[in-house]
Write an enzyme that holds these catalytic residues in place. Structure first.
Site, short mmCIF file in Angstrom:
data_model
loop_
_atom_site.label_atom_id
_atom_site.label_comp_id
_atom_site.label_asym_id
_atom_site.label_seq_id
_atom_site.Cartn_x
_atom_site.Cartn_y
_atom_site.Cartn_z
N THR A 4 44.46 76.63 62.19
CA THR A 4 43.59 75.60 62.77
C THR A 4 42.17 75.73 62.23
O THR A 4 41.58 74.76 61.74
CB THR A 4 43.59 75.70 64.31
OG1 THR A 4 44.91 75.41 64.78
CG2 THR A 4 42.61 74.72 64.93
N ALA A 5 41.62 76.93 62.32
CA ALA A 5 40.24 77.12 61.84
C ALA A 5 40.14 76.85 60.35
O ALA A 5 39.21 76.20 59.87
CB ALA A 5 39.77 78.54 62.15
N GLY A 62 48.99 77.28 64.27
CA GLY A 62 48.53 78.64 64.52
C GLY A 62 47.02 78.69 64.62
O GLY A 62 46.32 77.75 64.24
N CYS A 63 46.52 79.81 65.12
CA CYS A 63 45.07 79.94 65.32
C CYS A 63 44.32 80.00 63.99
O CYS A 63 43.38 79.23 63.77
CB CYS A 63 44.76 81.16 66.19
SG CYS A 63 45.54 82.69 65.64
N PHE A 64 44.75 80.87 63.08
CA PHE A 64 44.08 80.94 61.77
C PHE A 64 44.23 79.62 61.02
O PHE A 64 43.25 79.13 60.43
CB PHE A 64 44.64 82.09 60.93
CG PHE A 64 44.20 83.46 61.38
CD1 PHE A 64 42.86 83.80 61.40
CD2 PHE A 64 45.12 84.42 61.76
CE1 PHE A 64 42.44 85.07 61.78
CE2 PHE A 64 44.73 85.69 62.15
CZ PHE A 64 43.37 86.02 62.16
#
Lengths: 349, 349, 349, 349
Positions: A156-157, A152-154
């Protein structure tokens, strides 16, 4: 190479799908041979996406496993959750490589999935086959895999911002607080009042406080890296911009370390990995510094007053947080250089 | 009332000053009798601020204590820090009431001021006279005061979000983490690359990590409320919007409490205070819900998984975070209803 | 190719220069061998532009013709006007190819230049040598040229929207009204209140009404195409976004034509030119549909009620309006395919 | 005054309706006694509009003419077109004063209405009764009227920018071109891809080119002022901001006049009208200079090169373009000062 890998994209009319098109169109080893949309099958893709005029003249295909199997070697699933759970097994059974951008195969526990996603989980037999494609952390497992579950995007960061510390065991695992902020494209192309321009422009807000479905994904991976269960606090906010995620991560160290020592740990952990860039002391990355690119930039500050470490991690949610990392996973899976087709500069300003 | 209180505004060409003008122009008990600018004295204020055309025809006065003393009863200082330290004593000595919007008189310790502001502190004799004007917390002290030090924008949002818990002693004071986000007007009207449109638009970033000068202000007030020293983690971020602050506050409770119990504490702490609004369970305020108004809206979530409390507090940084609270302080100081001239609805959307 | 063309960029710390870096870094036939800044010479370019971290490790060179001549074959001038007038002759005399992005060599008349730019014009001997690089219109002249004057951003969007009609003689040349709108990056990286975030965000305004220095550039080229003098009305507006120009162009036809006939004229005029895309009837381009790319998209509507034609033309001002067209000019000048290094898809959303 | 006028607002959950609430809440002579929504009847209005928390505790009423008639003296219709056509006659027959913000009663010809709105026109008997409430032009007719048709947002900005010239007969009526730009709130609160944040942010586009339904409204009023039929060119654009309209208007004069002479005409035409402000020579208004207020600011430039006049006119589309002018109409209709409840300063920045 003489023949290109043939790629199909299911969910080509969402932001993740259309970004995959942008990235794969200039990938030297890949040809897009099918763009697929359940809702708009039969229409030229450029009708709904005029930026593709004269660039991509393809007509959207229906979701037809046989058809797609005949046209492509690898399929990207850029579908809402629930849909990938149905489709991935079919494409895998048909012998295709599958890279799933949805959340359907990320959580190892069906029970946890159901609790956070409020959805029936995918078949556990296939969940087990999925390799979690956080490239800089699990890249070795990705090489040669058949089925990738793209992070997911969150996550990953956040995970790239925490992985070195979690893996090294330098932090108090009970102390983790992640304050995450995302541009609005993360909410997708579906209409809702919370993506309505006049509601979101000149506005900043928190949402799904203590309820975001990316929470267990981050916890699961941190737990795997740390070797023990992790429970953390996670808050997501909406920023009035289109692209970009910034995670501000707070942790207590479990022993006295200097900021330099920690920065060095990050540098060595990510050594040789082109897409993670560690900032110097006193410098913190801004989302615009990675816009349109696959980079994850990380800065940090250890506060001598509190002994607490603050880590700032940024990505472009549509690239490193979705389509870009999916391509990076394809590269790893195929044994290509991980930056193939991704070696471009962020768009600035 | 038959005669109006005469008000002067020093620093009328900054965002705080020009917002004071907006608010005082419709205040029923106040007349603006002098608008002052060191840089533009002699020019009609509407020249630089065309939105005031035909509304305010005044010419800007120079910073001349004698002159201003002859024209006004109360003076607002909306100047950069360092300037108020010089001016406030002069106006006070001339017998005027002073409401200072800068940070010069907020910190009781000159040493702490110098460390965080990198500036020579104000005369301690005057610092001692200043009443810290966080209206909903120290309103009683404001009534009848001569000299108000108006709280900073981040401190206002953060302290109103924490005051009930700190005063009641329900939190672990070592656990406080404040993740704050501000619109760009907080950086003022002075030119800098970090307020340059093309750099900040479609961008999100952290700044002054562990170094923001509002840190000791928040700590000082929390310490005063809690009766012991507080050291916390504080991070500030820039949001690509003009107005608004949102503080996400993380604390550990020092005993088991329910979320309802905590919400009830907030409601009773702020009872009768019009400008603080507590959201229902599961609802979190957005900055747009207070834009242009003097409200501070607060939501909260207690996570049963971690036992940690998350508080979300929003204000319009130019109103409740500066000019609006200054007017509220004037109202209290004069013995008027605190909402006089401030009883309007947020501008939505 | 075995050896790459060596390119130098003067003005590498402006938006035009930094975009040239982005584009040339992935150009297959070019190597950037010198990035030059008069103000920041000696500093690593990534210091001021963190998005270039680990991508470009070069240190900025000073403006030293000898030095640059030794390092590069072609020099791009992305300098404020006035500066290029000084530098271009020196680089040309040193035997380098020069592509000038400033306005210094676009106007054939020094008198006209001085009137609109309020600046001393460049040496006419060099003005005469400059080829006006509007690629889709004067591409033939660019091939093999030594010195290119790259068109302005507004002229590019406007002229591509009018060239077929002007060249064909189908319009009343006295009737031309151009209502142009630009994102804020067009104003450059220099600080000014009119690029200050809080002033421009949530704002829309006209500027330099009837006074914009791009007026005579557009008139000169239209006159050249039409074979007679053109005087037009030109208004520029600032849009609260970073990138993008949209020109709305109004003209009266000088004979009865159908909209289809006119669209056909545009299609045939731009036949084979990849970067101009003509929309279907009833479709109008949005700036986002070309963001980050070298495209110019054009739509049109002929109103049967008034007999007037409305043309809508969009570009990314930093790409097709500056750095992208400069690269396209380099490609033409070198005899390469005009899309070399520019064949990527717009960034959407 | 001892008793307040009782006002009802139908369509309270749209942007026009909710702005009427904001304005009327501080109107000294009016009490809002019913807020009405067909879709959300029974719910507290603050549920959907948290900015109204503790400000307005009313529950939304259903559209029930009897009920509303019992509660209110005047009704504002802030409904989509088509709905007002049904409702206005009922409220009028019930003896209420009606101020309609929709487009249903603006066009005198049902045929023209049907052509542009693609809707069945309202009953002509009621269309005839409606007074077109462009306050600064037809204020005399509004005084004492029972039924006001409030002008559209684009017509308000455009007509105030052209009325003096049209009424005086100084322009070539065939030459009128209006290039209008609007913030996104003009499209309302209904969901659509063209109001979806990620599509519109960092984007600028034209829409309904030569097809906007405000075209005949502007033409009708100009024709009435000029005493002959007017046909003009009208283009609307979407600006990535929430509030604000700017109309750039191009006309040819029909005789030689100086710019000063024209500016003087505007000043005398609007003499005594507080809400129209004419800028000095060389100054042009920005939308932010009227945000949140009822002002219409106008600047102009006569180009000696072309003899063409450019007029720039700005309003806040939600205030002067909708709710604010509706309140101004109420004031006129009731014989109150036209600025009653509207005498506040624009919100800047």
């Amino acid at each position: 190479m003489s023949t290109k890998l043939r790629a199909a994209i299911v969910g080509s009319t969402g932001y993740g799908g259309v970004e995959l098109i942008r990235l794969l169109l200039t990938h030297p080893n890949v040809a897009i041979t099918s763009v697929i949309s359940s809702s708009s099958a039969g229409a030229p893709i450029a009708d709904g996406f005029p930026h593709l005029n004269q660039i991509m003249t393809d007509t959207l295909d229906a979701v037809d496993v046989e058809l797609i199997r005949g046209k492509a070697d690898v399929v990207f699933l850029a579908t809402p959750h629930g849909v990938a759970a149905e489709l991935a097994p079919k494409f895998l059974d048909a012998g295709m490589k599958v890279i799933d951008i949805s959340g359907d195969f990320r959580l190892t526990s069906g029970e946890v999935y159901e609790k956070w996603y409020k959805h029936k989980p995918a078949d556990p037999a296939y969940v087990e086959k999925a390799v979690y494609g956080l490239c800089e952390v699990f890249g070795e497992e990705v090489r040669g895999a058949e089925f990738i579950s793209n992070p997911g995007c969150f996550p990953t960061a956040t995970l790239l911002g925490l992985a070195p510390l979690a893996a090294k065991g330098w932090i108090d695992l009970k102390s983790i607080i992640v304050d995450a902020k995302s541009g609005v494209s993360g909410a997708g192309r579906g209409l809702s009042l919370s993506s309505h321009f006049s509601e979101i422009n000149e506005n900043f807000l928190a949402y799904k406080v203590n309820k975001h479905q990316h929470t267990p994904e981050i916890e699961q991976v941190l737990g795997r890296l740390a070797g023990e269960e992790v429970v953390m606090t996670f808050t997501t906010h909406l920023v009035p911009m289109t692209r970009g995620i910034l995670s501000t991560i707070y942790v207590n160290l479990n022993a006295t370390r200097s900021e330099d020592e920690i920065r060095e740990l990050y540098r060595s952990y990510y050594e040789g990995r082109r897409f993670v860039r560690i900032r110097e002391q006193g410098k913190y990355p801004a989302t615009k510094e990675v816009t349109g690119s696959n980079y994850c930039d990380i800065g940090m500050s250890l506060d001598p007053r509190t002994g607490r470490l603050t880590v700032i991690s940024v990505i472009d949610n549509v690239v490193k947080g979705a389509a870009g990392q999916a391509v990076q996973n394809l590269n790893l899976l195929m044994g290509w250089d991980e930056a193939t087709g991704l070696a471009f500069t962020p768009v600035y300003p």
